[in-house]
Scaffold this motif. Structure first.
Motif, PDB file in Angstrom:
ATOM      1  N   GLU A 137      26.153  61.114 -45.215  1.00  0.00           N
ATOM      2  CA  GLU A 137      25.974  62.563 -45.293  1.00  0.00           C
ATOM      3  C   GLU A 137      25.426  63.099 -43.978  1.00  0.00           C
ATOM      4  O   GLU A 137      24.373  62.683 -43.513  1.00  0.00           O
ATOM      5  CB  GLU A 137      25.017  62.911 -46.443  1.00  0.00           C
ATOM      6  N   THR A 138      26.147  64.025 -43.374  1.00  0.00           N
ATOM      7  CA  THR A 138      25.743  64.542 -42.069  1.00  0.00           C
ATOM      8  C   THR A 138      24.598  65.539 -42.152  1.00  0.00           C
ATOM      9  O   THR A 138      23.886  65.737 -41.180  1.00  0.00           O
ATOM     10  CB  THR A 138      26.932  65.206 -41.356  1.00  0.00           C
ATOM     11  N   GLY A 139      24.374  66.137 -43.311  1.00  0.00           N
ATOM     12  CA  GLY A 139      23.319  67.126 -43.435  1.00  0.00           C
ATOM     13  C   GLY A 139      21.942  66.535 -43.700  1.00  0.00           C
ATOM     14  O   GLY A 139      20.944  67.243 -43.652  1.00  0.00           O
ATOM     15  N   ALA A 140      21.877  65.261 -43.962  1.00  0.00           N
ATOM     16  CA  ALA A 140      20.596  64.631 -44.261  1.00  0.00           C
ATOM     17  C   ALA A 140      19.797  64.429 -42.983  1.00  0.00           C
ATOM     18  O   ALA A 140      20.342  64.171 -41.922  1.00  0.00           O
ATOM     19  CB  ALA A 140      20.819  63.286 -44.956  1.00  0.00           C
ATOM     20  N   SER A 141      18.482  64.543 -43.112  1.00  0.00           N
ATOM     21  CA  SER A 141      17.627  64.330 -41.949  1.00  0.00           C
ATOM     22  C   SER A 141      17.638  62.856 -41.575  1.00  0.00           C
ATOM     23  O   SER A 141      17.993  61.997 -42.374  1.00  0.00           O
ATOM     24  CB  SER A 141      16.196  64.775 -42.259  1.00  0.00           C
ATOM     25  N   GLU A 142      17.217  62.567 -40.378  1.00  0.00           N
ATOM     26  CA  GLU A 142      17.177  61.171 -39.924  1.00  0.00           C
ATOM     27  C   GLU A 142      16.219  60.346 -40.770  1.00  0.00           C
ATOM     28  O   GLU A 142      16.478  59.178 -41.051  1.00  0.00           O
ATOM     29  CB  GLU A 142      16.790  61.099 -38.440  1.00  0.00           C
ATOM     30  N   THR A 143      15.120  60.950 -41.199  1.00  0.00           N
ATOM     31  CA  THR A 143      14.159  60.239 -42.040  1.00  0.00           C
ATOM     32  C   THR A 143      14.793  59.865 -43.375  1.00  0.00           C
ATOM     33  O   THR A 143      14.640  58.736 -43.853  1.00  0.00           O
ATOM     34  CB  THR A 143      12.903  61.096 -42.278  1.00  0.00           C
ATOM     35  N   VAL A 144      15.510  60.794 -43.969  1.00  0.00           N
ATOM     36  CA  VAL A 144      16.186  60.537 -45.245  1.00  0.00           C
ATOM     37  C   VAL A 144      17.255  59.467 -45.053  1.00  0.00           C
ATOM     38  O   VAL A 144      17.369  58.541 -45.854  1.00  0.00           O
ATOM     39  CB  VAL A 144      16.786  61.837 -45.821  1.00  0.00           C
ATOM     40  N   LYS A 145      18.055  59.589 -43.986  1.00  0.00           N
ATOM     41  CA  LYS A 145      19.088  58.582 -43.720  1.00  0.00           C
ATOM     42  C   LYS A 145      18.469  57.201 -43.551  1.00  0.00           C
ATOM     43  O   LYS A 145      18.999  56.202 -44.052  1.00  0.00           O
ATOM     44  CB  LYS A 145      19.882  58.946 -42.468  1.00  0.00           C
ATOM     45  N   GLN A 146      17.337  57.116 -42.860  1.00  0.00           N
ATOM     46  CA  GLN A 146      16.675  55.832 -42.646  1.00  0.00           C
ATOM     47  C   GLN A 146      16.164  55.261 -43.966  1.00  0.00           C
ATOM     48  O   GLN A 146      16.316  54.066 -44.230  1.00  0.00           O
ATOM     49  CB  GLN A 146      15.516  55.979 -41.656  1.00  0.00           C
TER      50      GLN A 146
END
Length: 84
Positions: A18-27
């Protein structure tokens, strides 16, 4: 009906992309998914059909056939069963 582990794997792969997720969420999603995949791999072995199906699903997360195959292989392997 998809099993909980299959649903979790599919959701984690999709959410990680998901491109809209923050980097923290992606991590956080990536870390949780890596832990789940490591657990499945340690339980089934890296050459199991279920682990191979999950790897193929990672290559094409939108594949309906890939999701179905991964779900079937994970179910056959008994990952939805409570540990004995």
């Amino acid at each position: 009906m998809p099993e909980p582990v299959t649903t979790a794997i599919s959701a984690a792969i999709a959410a990680g992309a998901e491109t809209g997720a923050s980097e923290t969420v992606k991590q956080a999603i990536g870390d949780a998914y890596a832990g789940l995949k490591a657990l499945i791999t340690s339980k089934l072995g890296s050459t199991s059909k279920a682990v191979e199906a999950v790897a193929k699903l990672e290559e094409d997360p939108a594949s309906a056939g890939g999701k179905e195959t991964a779900g079937k292989e994970l179910a056959k392997a008994g990952v939805e069963q409570a540990p004995k």
